[in-house]
Design a protein around this motif. Structure first.
Motif, PDB file in Angstrom:
ATOM      1  N   ASP A 232      -1.104  -3.048 -47.529  1.00 45.71           N
ATOM      2  CA  ASP A 232      -2.497  -2.812 -47.147  1.00 45.71           C
ATOM      3  C   ASP A 232      -2.985  -1.427 -47.570  1.00 45.71           C
ATOM      4  O   ASP A 232      -4.175  -1.236 -47.809  1.00 45.71           O
ATOM      5  N   GLN A 233      -2.062  -0.477 -47.669  1.00 47.97           N
ATOM      6  CA  GLN A 233      -2.451   0.898 -47.990  1.00 47.97           C
ATOM      7  C   GLN A 233      -2.579   1.153 -49.487  1.00 47.97           C
ATOM      8  O   GLN A 233      -3.155   2.148 -49.902  1.00 47.97           O
ATOM      9  N   GLY A 234      -2.024   0.261 -50.299  1.00 55.81           N
ATOM     10  CA  GLY A 234      -2.131   0.431 -51.749  1.00 55.81           C
ATOM     11  C   GLY A 234      -1.368   1.654 -52.227  1.00 55.81           C
ATOM     12  O   GLY A 234      -0.330   2.009 -51.686  1.00 55.81           O
ATOM     13  N   ASP A 235      -1.907   2.321 -53.213  1.00 60.71           N
ATOM     14  CA  ASP A 235      -1.249   3.481 -53.826  1.00 60.71           C
ATOM     15  C   ASP A 235      -1.709   4.760 -53.120  1.00 60.71           C
ATOM     16  O   ASP A 235      -2.596   5.473 -53.589  1.00 60.71           O
ATOM     17  N   THR A 236      -1.112   5.011 -51.952  1.00 63.64           N
ATOM     18  CA  THR A 236      -1.486   6.167 -51.131  1.00 63.64           C
ATOM     19  C   THR A 236      -0.229   6.863 -50.640  1.00 63.64           C
ATOM     20  O   THR A 236       0.870   6.302 -50.689  1.00 63.64           O
ATOM     21  N   PRO A 237      -0.373   8.079 -50.141  1.00 63.84           N
ATOM     22  CA  PRO A 237       0.788   8.753 -49.541  1.00 63.84           C
ATOM     23  C   PRO A 237       1.392   7.957 -48.376  1.00 63.84           C
ATOM     24  O   PRO A 237       2.601   7.985 -48.178  1.00 63.84           O
ATOM     25  N   VAL A 238       0.554   7.248 -47.633  1.00 63.32           N
ATOM     26  CA  VAL A 238       1.061   6.424 -46.523  1.00 63.32           C
ATOM     27  C   VAL A 238       2.055   5.407 -47.075  1.00 63.32           C
ATOM     28  O   VAL A 238       3.170   5.263 -46.569  1.00 63.32           O
ATOM     29  N   ALA A 239       1.649   4.693 -48.120  1.00 61.54           N
ATOM     30  CA  ALA A 239       2.518   3.679 -48.716  1.00 61.54           C
ATOM     31  C   ALA A 239       3.788   4.312 -49.281  1.00 61.54           C
ATOM     32  O   ALA A 239       4.870   3.727 -49.173  1.00 61.54           O
ATOM     33  N   ASP A 240       3.670   5.508 -49.859  1.00 60.48           N
ATOM     34  CA  ASP A 240       4.850   6.194 -50.387  1.00 60.48           C
ATOM     35  C   ASP A 240       5.858   6.504 -49.285  1.00 60.48           C
ATOM     36  O   ASP A 240       7.059   6.273 -49.439  1.00 60.48           O
ATOM     37  N   HIS A 241       5.364   7.017 -48.166  1.00 59.45           N
ATOM     38  CA  HIS A 241       6.255   7.343 -47.044  1.00 59.45           C
ATOM     39  C   HIS A 241       6.870   6.087 -46.433  1.00 59.45           C
ATOM     40  O   HIS A 241       8.050   6.072 -46.073  1.00 59.45           O
ATOM     41  N   VAL A 242       6.070   5.038 -46.331  1.00 55.44           N
ATOM     42  CA  VAL A 242       6.602   3.771 -45.821  1.00 55.44           C
ATOM     43  C   VAL A 242       7.668   3.246 -46.772  1.00 55.44           C
ATOM     44  O   VAL A 242       8.710   2.740 -46.337  1.00 55.44           O
ATOM     45  N   GLY A 243       7.456   3.396 -48.069  1.00 57.25           N
ATOM     46  CA  GLY A 243       8.462   2.995 -49.056  1.00 57.25           C
ATOM     47  C   GLY A 243       9.765   3.746 -48.878  1.00 57.25           C
ATOM     48  O   GLY A 243      10.850   3.171 -49.002  1.00 57.25           O
ATOM     49  N   GLU A 244       9.675   5.038 -48.565  1.00 51.37           N
ATOM     50  CA  GLU A 244      10.876   5.834 -48.289  1.00 51.37           C
ATOM     51  C   GLU A 244      11.593   5.301 -47.054  1.00 51.37           C
ATOM     52  O   GLU A 244      12.828   5.225 -47.022  1.00 51.37           O
ATOM     53  N   ALA A 245      10.832   4.947 -46.034  1.00 53.93           N
ATOM     54  CA  ALA A 245      11.425   4.386 -44.817  1.00 53.93           C
ATOM     55  C   ALA A 245      12.122   3.069 -45.126  1.00 53.93           C
ATOM     56  O   ALA A 245      13.247   2.829 -44.668  1.00 53.93           O
ATOM     57  N   LEU A 246      11.468   2.230 -45.920  1.00 54.26           N
ATOM     58  CA  LEU A 246      12.062   0.939 -46.278  1.00 54.26           C
ATOM     59  C   LEU A 246      13.363   1.127 -47.065  1.00 54.26           C
ATOM     60  O   LEU A 246      14.332   0.389 -46.853  1.00 54.26           O
ATOM     61  N   ALA A 247      13.395   2.107 -47.932  1.00 54.30           N
ATOM     62  CA  ALA A 247      14.620   2.387 -48.694  1.00 54.30           C
ATOM     63  C   ALA A 247      15.749   2.818 -47.756  1.00 54.30           C
ATOM     64  O   ALA A 247      16.903   2.408 -47.926  1.00 54.30           O
ATOM     65  N   ALA A 248      15.420   3.623 -46.760  1.00 56.88           N
ATOM     66  CA  ALA A 248      16.434   4.060 -45.798  1.00 56.88           C
ATOM     67  C   ALA A 248      16.935   2.884 -44.964  1.00 56.88           C
ATOM     68  O   ALA A 248      18.134   2.784 -44.665  1.00 56.88           O
ATOM     69  N   ILE A 249      16.031   1.984 -44.596  1.00 57.82           N
ATOM     70  CA  ILE A 249      16.426   0.802 -43.825  1.00 57.82           C
ATOM     71  C   ILE A 249      17.353  -0.070 -44.656  1.00 57.82           C
ATOM     72  O   ILE A 249      18.373  -0.558 -44.166  1.00 57.82           O
ATOM     73  N   THR A 250      17.018  -0.246 -45.926  1.00 61.05           N
ATOM     74  CA  THR A 250      17.876  -1.031 -46.827  1.00 61.05           C
ATOM     75  C   THR A 250      19.256  -0.397 -46.917  1.00 61.05           C
ATOM     76  O   THR A 250      20.278  -1.100 -46.865  1.00 61.05           O
ATOM     77  N   SER A 251      19.299   0.916 -47.024  1.00 63.62           N
ATOM     78  CA  SER A 251      20.572   1.630 -47.081  1.00 63.62           C
ATOM     79  C   SER A 251      21.392   1.374 -45.818  1.00 63.62           C
ATOM     80  O   SER A 251      22.602   1.129 -45.887  1.00 63.62           O
ATOM     81  N   TYR A 252      20.733   1.409 -44.668  1.00 63.64           N
ATOM     82  CA  TYR A 252      21.434   1.157 -43.413  1.00 63.64           C
ATOM     83  C   TYR A 252      21.932  -0.281 -43.346  1.00 63.64           C
ATOM     84  O   TYR A 252      23.066  -0.535 -42.927  1.00 63.64           O
ATOM     85  N   ARG A 253      21.089  -1.230 -43.763  1.00 62.43           N
ATOM     86  CA  ARG A 253      21.472  -2.647 -43.682  1.00 62.43           C
ATOM     87  C   ARG A 253      22.717  -2.938 -44.518  1.00 62.43           C
ATOM     88  O   ARG A 253      23.477  -3.845 -44.187  1.00 62.43           O
ATOM     89  N   GLU A 254      22.927  -2.177 -45.577  1.00 58.97           N
ATOM     90  CA  GLU A 254      24.118  -2.372 -46.400  1.00 58.97           C
ATOM     91  C   GLU A 254      25.400  -2.066 -45.645  1.00 58.97           C
ATOM     92  O   GLU A 254      26.474  -2.510 -46.039  1.00 58.97           O
ATOM     93  N   THR A 255      25.286  -1.319 -44.550  1.00 56.92           N
ATOM     94  CA  THR A 255      26.468  -0.981 -43.749  1.00 56.92           C
ATOM     95  C   THR A 255      26.755  -2.005 -42.654  1.00 56.92           C
ATOM     96  O   THR A 255      27.797  -1.924 -42.007  1.00 56.92           O
ATOM     97  N   LEU A 256      25.825  -2.927 -42.435  1.00 56.09           N
ATOM     98  CA  LEU A 256      25.994  -3.931 -41.375  1.00 56.09           C
ATOM     99  C   LEU A 256      26.724  -5.163 -41.891  1.00 56.09           C
ATOM    100  O   LEU A 256      26.536  -5.572 -43.034  1.00 56.09           O
ATOM    101  N   GLU A 257      27.512  -5.735 -41.025  1.00 53.68           N
ATOM    102  CA  GLU A 257      28.167  -6.988 -41.364  1.00 53.68           C
ATOM    103  C   GLU A 257      27.179  -8.135 -41.221  1.00 53.68           C
ATOM    104  O   GLU A 257      26.169  -8.025 -40.531  1.00 53.68           O
ATOM    105  N   GLY A 258      27.480  -9.238 -41.858  1.00 52.70           N
ATOM    106  CA  GLY A 258      26.621 -10.407 -41.747  1.00 52.70           C
ATOM    107  C   GLY A 258      25.722 -10.528 -42.964  1.00 52.70           C
ATOM    108  O   GLY A 258      25.872  -9.849 -43.949  1.00 52.70           O
ATOM    109  N   VAL A 259      24.780 -11.397 -42.823  1.00 51.78           N
ATOM    110  CA  VAL A 259      23.832 -11.749 -43.896  1.00 51.78           C
ATOM    111  C   VAL A 259      24.027 -10.936 -45.089  1.00 51.78           C
ATOM    112  O   VAL A 259      24.118 -10.343 -45.858  1.00 51.78           O
TER     113      VAL A 259
END
Length: 91
Positions: free
Chosen positions: A64-91
């Protein structure tokens, strides 16, 4: 914060919140950041399903935010979440 990827996600979401011009978007980001701050302190209840729900909500905000700093920061958060999920067992 004890769990670094979740702490990184929380910090990125706080930065996104600060960059948001829309109060409702800032409120959504605040709620997400609060949850990641709690998860960073105690990740015992964190699983793939819970994180997937957060990822979905954050992806919607980012889209919804398009190409904005908000979207950039959310993208950084999503990358960190993906990194964490790689450490979890399952799926």
């Amino acid at each position: 914060m004890t769990n670094e990827p979740l702490g990184t996600a929380a910090r990125s979401l706080r930065e996104a919140e600060e960059a948001a011009d829309d109060e409702s978007v800032a409120d959504r980001l605040d709620r997400q950041a609060e949850q990641f701050e709690r998860m960073a302190e105690d990740d015992s209840g964190v699983d793939h399903g819970r994180l997937a729900r957060h990822e979905h909500a954050l992806s919607e905000i980012s889209d919804d935010q398009g190409d904005t700093p908000v979207a950039d920061h959310v993208g950084e958060a999503l990358a960190a979440i993906t990194s964490y999920r790689e450490t979890l067992e399952g799926v």
